[in-house]
Design an enzyme around this catalytic site. Structure first.
Site, PDB file in Angstrom:
ATOM      1  N   CYS A  68     -15.856  19.861  11.362  1.00 41.26           N
ATOM      2  CA  CYS A  68     -14.604  20.692  10.873  1.00 41.26           C
ATOM      3  C   CYS A  68     -14.975  22.090  10.430  1.00 41.26           C
ATOM      4  O   CYS A  68     -15.464  22.523   9.412  1.00 41.26           O
ATOM      5  CB  CYS A  68     -13.901  19.812   9.854  1.00 41.26           C
ATOM      6  SG  CYS A  68     -12.435  20.506   9.165  1.00 41.26           S
ATOM      7  N   ARG A  92       0.950  -1.193  -0.077  1.00 37.19           N
ATOM      8  CA  ARG A  92       0.096   0.015   0.038  1.00 37.19           C
ATOM      9  C   ARG A  92       0.969   1.338   0.033  1.00 37.19           C
ATOM     10  O   ARG A  92       0.342   2.415  -0.492  1.00 37.19           O
ATOM     11  CB  ARG A  92      -0.924  -0.006   1.302  1.00 37.19           C
ATOM     12  CG  ARG A  92      -2.028  -1.143   1.187  1.00 37.19           C
ATOM     13  CD  ARG A  92      -2.968  -1.098   2.351  1.00 37.19           C
ATOM     14  NE  ARG A  92      -3.804   0.082   2.377  1.00 37.19           N
ATOM     15  CZ  ARG A  92      -4.808   0.344   1.467  1.00 37.19           C
ATOM     16  NH1 ARG A  92      -5.235  -0.902   0.967  1.00 37.19           N
ATOM     17  NH2 ARG A  92      -5.463   1.253   1.578  1.00 37.19           N
ATOM     18  N   THR A 137      -3.300  16.262   5.952  1.00 35.97           N
ATOM     19  CA  THR A 137      -4.169  15.347   6.728  1.00 35.97           C
ATOM     20  C   THR A 137      -4.576  15.899   7.914  1.00 35.97           C
ATOM     21  O   THR A 137      -4.044  16.127   8.826  1.00 35.97           O
ATOM     22  CB  THR A 137      -3.421  13.990   7.150  1.00 35.97           C
ATOM     23  OG1 THR A 137      -2.805  13.323   5.605  1.00 35.97           O
ATOM     24  CG2 THR A 137      -4.002  12.844   7.682  1.00 35.97           C
ATOM     25  N   CYS A 175     -21.056   7.969   7.688  1.00 30.90           N
ATOM     26  CA  CYS A 175     -21.320   8.957   8.499  1.00 30.90           C
ATOM     27  C   CYS A 175     -20.510  10.137   8.062  1.00 30.90           C
ATOM     28  O   CYS A 175     -19.428   9.866   7.488  1.00 30.90           O
ATOM     29  CB  CYS A 175     -20.846   8.509   9.959  1.00 30.90           C
ATOM     30  SG  CYS A 175     -20.956   9.726  11.360  1.00 30.90           S
ATOM     31  N   ASP A 176     -21.075  11.475   8.298  1.00 32.30           N
ATOM     32  CA  ASP A 176     -20.357  12.534   7.831  1.00 32.30           C
ATOM     33  C   ASP A 176     -19.924  13.461   9.111  1.00 32.30           C
ATOM     34  O   ASP A 176     -19.527  14.507   9.028  1.00 32.30           O
ATOM     35  CB  ASP A 176     -21.005  13.363   7.077  1.00 32.30           C
ATOM     36  CG  ASP A 176     -21.306  12.706   5.604  1.00 32.30           C
ATOM     37  OD1 ASP A 176     -20.437  12.119   5.209  1.00 32.30           O
ATOM     38  OD2 ASP A 176     -22.509  12.805   5.146  1.00 32.30           O
ATOM     39  N   ASP A 187      -9.668   4.453  -5.212  1.00 33.38           N
ATOM     40  CA  ASP A 187      -9.970   3.487  -4.006  1.00 33.38           C
ATOM     41  C   ASP A 187     -10.603   2.002  -4.483  1.00 33.38           C
ATOM     42  O   ASP A 187     -11.129   1.447  -3.941  1.00 33.38           O
ATOM     43  CB  ASP A 187     -11.318   4.062  -3.346  1.00 33.38           C
ATOM     44  CG  ASP A 187     -11.517   3.785  -2.038  1.00 33.38           C
ATOM     45  OD1 ASP A 187     -10.609   3.033  -1.281  1.00 33.38           O
ATOM     46  OD2 ASP A 187     -12.861   3.450  -1.614  1.00 33.38           O
TER      47      ASP A 187
END
Length: 379
Positions: free
Chosen positions: A253, A62, A157, A246-247, A139
């Protein structure tokens, strides 16, 4: 005699072509993710990947794009906005009679949309080169797409582990094009979360166990999408009416006040999935589920897990005769589903009993006041 390829100009052209194909940003990085390998191994060692065995099976590949696609020298990383104009976050989450689907999944499957555009981008680059090997990913392979996006300058990130961008928040998909050209690379953006921990404190299940680290086994997206078996009982009440994903960590944020709306028709919400009544969803047979989710990312969980998720949401909804009857109607179809139905029916019975008490208590209080004042009992 052919002229030597101007890699600097080609990189600029690639970014312009990417914008013309509907991406909001294009960045380029090398394949060195060696700094991510210790973090990935520590995450796997703690079993934070849960039942996603493929995460462990592919190991450090990965973090090594050049092993995934031999000959790869650069990764072209792209992002595409997906937030619809009328997302109806609050109105859906606040109404426990409705099912909440993560906003990224309301339209067409993003895997297909982005992969087709990336393939076109690769073909456009190939036309400029004498030879080019490329491979698009969305993905869909063992690839650390977020560290690559960060390295390519698409953002940093966040503490919820998602990529954040100063101009766009986090409401976007990521995709990658692996190529064998030594293009000039972009610079990463500085980290801009500061001391904010809003995403950590708001997570319903406490899945963000420390900044930048998510225990997938607790994450509602994992529980409702990736987990194949029974949802642990301790998390069921915390899921609320979230039936697919889920958000919450994105909603809270502060950077998402800069979130950009999508102009992609493919990401427009399907009406039947946008704030749908739970009782209607639980009545779907498999044929109906497959028809509604055709071309949607939701289809991958299958009809059984869909019913499992809706059963949990019905258990979390306020007491209603219809809820109880609808739940009971599917008993006996599947043992795993039965477990969630029985749990949901028990929650409904508890709420019915509580409602009865809540109704009786005011009546008792009025009776006491009436007696104390010497008034007739029906006062």
């Amino acid at each position: 005699m052919s002229h030597p390829l101007d890699l600097q100009q080609l990189a600029l052209d690639i970014k312009q072509w990417g914008l013309s194909l509907g991406f909001q940003q294009v960045g380029i990085c090398d394949t060195d993710l060696s700094a991510e390998e210790p973090k990935l191994q520590a995450w796997l060692d703690k079993q934070y990947h849960g039942e996603m065995a493929w995460m462990e099976r592919h190991g450090m590949m990965r973090a090594r794009p050049h092993e995934l696609q031999p000959g790869t020298l650069r990764v072209i990383s792209v992002r595409m906005n997906y937030l619809p104009a009328k997302a109806a976050f609050a109105s859906t989450l606040k109404n426990p009679q409705l099912g909440y689907v993560s906003r990224y999944a309301l339209g067409r499957d993003y895997h297909k949309v982005l992969r087709n555009r990336l393939k076109k981008l690769g073909e456009m680059i190939r036309e400029r080169c004498e030879s080019l090997n490329f491979r698009p990913f969305v993905d869909s392979a063992p690839l650390l797409e977020r560290p690559l996006a960060e390295k390519a300058g698409l953002g940093w990130t966040g503490k919820h582990s998602l990529i954040l961008n100063r101009e766009a928040g986090s409401w976007f998909f990521l995709g990658e094009l692996l190529i064998d050209l030594p293009l000039p690379t972009d610079e990463p953006q500085p980290e801009n979360c500061g001391r904010c921990v809003a995403c950590i404190t708001t997570c319903p299940t406490g899945a963000i166990v420390e900044p930048y680290v998510v225990d997938a086994r607790r994450c509602i997206s994992y529980l409702t999408i990736e987990l194949e078996g029974a949802i642990p009982e301790e998390y069921r009440p915390l899921i609320g009416n979230r039936i697919y994903g889920c958000d919450d960590c994105q909603l809270i944020c502060p950077w998402n006040r800069f979130g950009q709306l999508t102009d992609e028709d493919d990401f427009s919400p399907r009406a039947v999935l946008h704030a749908p009544p739970l009782v209607e969803l639980f009545a779907w047979d498999e044929a109906r589920f497959l028809k509604v989710t055709e071309g949607s990312a939701i289809r991958r969980i299958g009809h059984l897990r869909w019913l499992r998720n809706v059963a949990v949401a019905l258990g979390n909804a306020p007491w209603h005769d219809d809820h109880y009857a609808v739940l009971a109607s599917r008993l006996g179809e599947n043992a795993m589903l039965d477990e969630h139905i029985h749990w949901a029916m028990a929650q409904q019975r508890e709420k019915r009993a509580k409602n009865a008490i809540d109704v009786q208590l005011p009546q008792q209080k009025r009776l006491v006041r009436a007696v104390e004042k010497g008034l007739p009992r029906d006062a």
